[in-house]
Design an enzyme around this catalytic site. Structure first.
Site, PDB file in Angstrom:
ATOM      1  N   CYS A  89       0.836  -1.194   0.000  1.00  0.00           N
ATOM      2  CA  CYS A  89       0.000   0.000   0.000  1.00  0.00           C
ATOM      3  C   CYS A  89       0.874   1.249   0.000  1.00  0.00           C
ATOM      4  CB  CYS A  89      -0.925  -0.010   1.214  1.00  0.00           C
ATOM      5  SG  CYS A  89      -1.901   1.501   1.396  1.00  0.00           S
ATOM      6  N   ASP A 149      -0.075  -6.052  -0.347  1.00  0.00           N
ATOM      7  CA  ASP A 149      -1.206  -6.307  -1.231  1.00  0.00           C
ATOM      8  C   ASP A 149      -0.873  -7.534  -2.065  1.00  0.00           C
ATOM      9  OD1 ASP A 149      -2.693  -4.028  -0.431  1.00  0.00           O
ATOM     10  OD2 ASP A 149      -1.527  -2.759  -1.783  1.00  0.00           O
TER      11      ASP A 149
END
Length: 281
Positions: free
Chosen positions: A189, A196
């Site tokens: 992120c 992620d």
């Protein structure tokens, strides 16, 4: 001059901040992020015609509200945000916005859909389409896998985990049409640095891509900080700028966080493939 935290273009976001969860519906919870912030560094100038079309497909698994008689309703939401919109929707603000429906009464399911479309379109700056399905009507969306050839079993040594587009290369001079995918996409992120996890699908026509090089390139995103939508557009631009490719689609499906998954699709020649939830979603 070094930019102060208060002057940063993303300083208004809730990501990484202590959060009070809303008790009542509030459209102002939604926060836009200008897409151009990322597009200029990857070679897409402001005002330039986009080199791709596509959408960001979101799935919301934690959506609830009250009917006028106080009876709670739950649904799975499907949200389609056009890549041509000037803004992407920041994910934590999206989560908080959806949570603001929890204790609010709505006259009908259609009223909820209309409100969602109005608010999300205002945030994105373009038309957002919304579908709500009762949880017992979602049988058509079974868990599946990308079609094509997985490159994850390629016999390759990897030592680079910092973004390295220079790793991309061709396998030869043969021109091919093929679909390749990998479940090894991982980025972080932009704001919180949380991981992620995703799977990426690449459908192209052009000079054959070296699969070992492509896998090294995908793994090089492992320490890279960017939003999901930005990563997919970066991959699209890297492949078209650095390789001899005539037609290209890039599609990523990310694991959910906060009850939401984000699945961006970009292409210069085709519509998105069938939207199938992957095993990690």
């Amino acid at each position: 001059m070094k930019q102060s935290p208060a002057d940063h273009p993303l300083a208004h976001l809730e990501l990484g901040q202590a959060t009070e969860y809303p008790e009542h519906y509030d459209a102002n919870l939604l926060k836009p992020v200008p897409r151009q912030l990322n597009r200029t560094p990857i070679g897409i100038a402001s005002g330039q015609q986009l080199p791709f079309h596509g959408d960001d497909y979101w799935t919301g698994y934690e959506l609830s509200w009250l009917l006028p008689n106080g009876l709670p309703q739950v649904a799975i939401g499907y949200f389609k945000v056009p890549a041509s919109s000037p803004n992407l929707i920041e994910s934590k603000s999206f989560k908080l916005y959806l949570n603001s429906f929890n204790a609010s009464q709505w006259p009908s399911w259609q009223a909820v859909v209309q409100t969602l479309e109005t608010d999300l379109s205002a945030c994105a700056g373009g038309p957002v389409r919304v579908q709500l399905q009762p949880v017992d009507h979602v049988n058509a969306h079974q868990v599946g896998q990308f079609s094509g050839h997985s490159i994850d079993a390629t016999d390759v040594a990897i030592s680079t985990y910092d973004y390295a587009p220079e790793l991309l290369q061709h396998a030869g001079h043969e021109r091919v049409t093929e679909v390749l995918y990998s479940d090894l996409l991982k980025s972080n992120c932009l704001i919180t640095n949380q991981p992620d996890w995703g799977s990426v699908y690449i459908h192209y026509q052009g000079r054959a891509i070296d699969r070992a090089a492509l896998l090294r390139y995908i793994v090089s995103f492992r320490n890279h900080n960017e939003f999901h939508e930005q990563c997919v557009e970066r991959i699209f631009m890297d492949l078209t700028q650095r390789l001899d490719i005539d037609k290209l689609s890039v599609y990523a499906r990310y694991t959910r966080r906060g009850g939401l998954d984000i699945n961006p699709f970009r292409s210069n020649f085709e519509a998105a493939p069938e939207l199938t939830r992957l095993s990690r979603q």
